[in-house]
Design an enzyme around this catalytic site. Structure first.
Site, PDB file in Angstrom:
ATOM      1  N   ASP A 154    -107.266  34.956 -22.524  1.00  0.00           N
ATOM      2  CA  ASP A 154    -107.289  36.336 -23.161  1.00  0.00           C
ATOM      3  C   ASP A 154    -108.679  36.799 -22.986  1.00  0.00           C
ATOM      4  OD1 ASP A 154    -106.623  38.256 -24.747  1.00  0.00           O
ATOM      5  OD2 ASP A 154    -105.439  36.955 -26.346  1.00  0.00           O
ATOM      6  N   ASN A 199    -104.484  46.983 -21.824  1.00  0.00           N
ATOM      7  CA  ASN A 199    -104.811  45.802 -22.793  1.00  0.00           C
ATOM      8  C   ASN A 199    -106.192  45.571 -23.010  1.00  0.00           C
ATOM      9  OD1 ASN A 199    -105.418  42.661 -23.219  1.00  0.00           O
ATOM     10  ND2 ASN A 199    -103.347  43.127 -23.922  1.00  0.00           N
ATOM     11  N   HIS A 238    -105.078  35.067 -33.909  1.00  0.00           N
ATOM     12  CA  HIS A 238    -103.913  35.466 -34.309  1.00  0.00           C
ATOM     13  C   HIS A 238    -103.209  34.473 -35.147  1.00  0.00           C
ATOM     14  CE1 HIS A 238    -103.687  38.305 -30.607  1.00  0.00           C
ATOM     15  NE2 HIS A 238    -104.370  38.801 -31.470  1.00  0.00           N
ATOM     16  N   GLU A 245    -107.526  42.096 -32.630  1.00  0.00           N
ATOM     17  CA  GLU A 245    -108.379  42.133 -31.151  1.00  0.00           C
ATOM     18  C   GLU A 245    -109.432  42.988 -30.902  1.00  0.00           C
ATOM     19  OE1 GLU A 245    -108.353  41.461 -28.187  1.00  0.00           O
ATOM     20  OE2 GLU A 245    -106.544  40.209 -27.186  1.00  0.00           O
ATOM     21  N   GLU A 298    -100.708  45.235 -33.987  1.00  0.00           N
ATOM     22  CA  GLU A 298     -99.311  44.881 -34.424  1.00  0.00           C
ATOM     23  C   GLU A 298     -98.802  45.596 -35.637  1.00  0.00           C
ATOM     24  OE1 GLU A 298     -98.994  40.360 -34.501  1.00  0.00           O
ATOM     25  OE2 GLU A 298     -99.504  40.386 -32.502  1.00  0.00           O
ATOM     26  N   ASN A 354    -104.992  40.185 -18.489  1.00  0.00           N
ATOM     27  CA  ASN A 354    -105.428  40.394 -19.867  1.00  0.00           C
ATOM     28  C   ASN A 354    -106.903  40.534 -20.115  1.00  0.00           C
ATOM     29  OD1 ASN A 354    -105.756  39.871 -22.621  1.00  0.00           O
ATOM     30  ND2 ASN A 354    -104.081  38.501 -22.851  1.00  0.00           N
TER      31      ASN A 354
END
Length: 314
Positions: free
Chosen positions: A229, A120, A287, A21, A37, A175
């Protein structure tokens, strides 16, 4: 009317970045992304990385942690006056990260004394105010929650005088975020992605941390799990939006509505995108492979705040 679809050539830059990201260039032309993550012993331990675009080599510059709580960094912007990164973090709120890896947590509370929410994504306007989406609940040490079902997501503005102001709330996972400017550089429209509802919302910007006239600006196509996104404007004010879960980037004209074009990607879950300064090259995180790709668009990207000299001078 069927939306035209194009399939440009995508080139993979690097991979194996958990939750890739937040692509961003600093003022020196160095490229950074985040790995939200990453976990250690089942707990968040996200990373901020510098990527060598010639070799794909990854260098971790920062693993943010505050009072034993690791971060979940998710979005980045580069400052203009100092070559530093502002990082939206789902566990730690807003961070300022130096390119040597040192960092600072900006705010525990907002201007009204409310506990800060996890962030975010973020976008500077040309006046230097940072607009931020906050889809998570209260920052650590509170339990980690997200507004995927309950509508408690918020929007903040971190102003040039250092105030963290909540400008709206009651979103279902806000987002991506982007600011549109007048030709003279004045910010006048804020666009916010609400992922699960597949809506893009707009506000009129009336000043630092002052917005009004909330309305639905655009609709993300598809019935898939996912939606809008990260996003970025090109120089003609077309808004390119990563449509997570759809294998497409949606291209909206300046007036929003439905996409006027779709860009088919060689992966299912595009998460964010960012123009290399003063070029048509777009870097995309995704992703499915936890990778970074690049492709050539039809126009240059809109100037980022870090590329401007001072307000009104470009």
């Amino acid at each position: 009317m069927e939306i035209p679809v194009i399939e440009p050539l995508f080139t993979k830059v690097t991979e194996d970045i958990p939750g890739a990201e937040g692509p961003v260039f600093d003022k020196n032309g160095d490229f950074y992304i985040v790995a939200p993550e990453v976990e250690v012993n089942g707990k968040p331990a996200g990373e901020i990385l510098r990527i060598d675009l010639k070799t794909g080599k990854k260098t971790v510059i920062c693993k943010p942690e505050v009072n034993g709580y690791g971060g979940i960094p998710a979005g980045c912007q580069c400052d203009r006056d100092a070559n530093q990164l502002f990082v939206a973090d789902m566990r730690l709120g807003l961070l300022v990260v130096q390119t040597d890896g040192t960092f600072e947590e900006i705010a525990k509370k907002d201007s009204e004394g409310r506990r800060m929410q996890g962030c975010n994504d973020c976008a500077f306007d040309y006046e230097g105010n940072l607009w931020i989406t906050a889809p998570a609940g209260e920052v650590a040490p509170a339990d980690y929650t997200r507004s995927m079902q309950e509508k408690f997501g918020s929007i903040y503005c971190f102003t040039t005088d250092g105030q963290m102001i909540q400008v709206d709330t009651a979103f279902q996972f806000p987002n991506g975020i982007a600011v549109r400017h007048m030709n003279d550089g004045r910010p006048y429209q804020l666009i916010v992605a609400e992922t699960p509802t597949k809506k893009l919302w707009s506000y009129d910007i009336k000043g630092p941390a002052k917005i009004e006239n909330k309305k639905v600006w655009g609709h993300i196509p598809g019935t898939h799990e996912g939606g809008a996104d990260g996003m970025d404007f090109d120089e003609d004010n077309n808004l390119l939006v990563a449509n997570w879960g759809s294998s497409h980037i949606e291209v909206f004209g300046p007036d929003g509505g439905q996409p006027k074009m779709r860009i088919r990607c060689p992966f299912e879950k595009p998460s964010n995108l960012h123009f290399k300064p003063q070029t048509k090259t777009i870097f995309v995180t995704e992703h499915e492979n936890n990778a970074v790709w690049k492709f050539e668009w039809q126009r240059n990207g809109k100037k980022q705040y870090c590329e401007t000299l001072k307000f009104g001078i470009f």
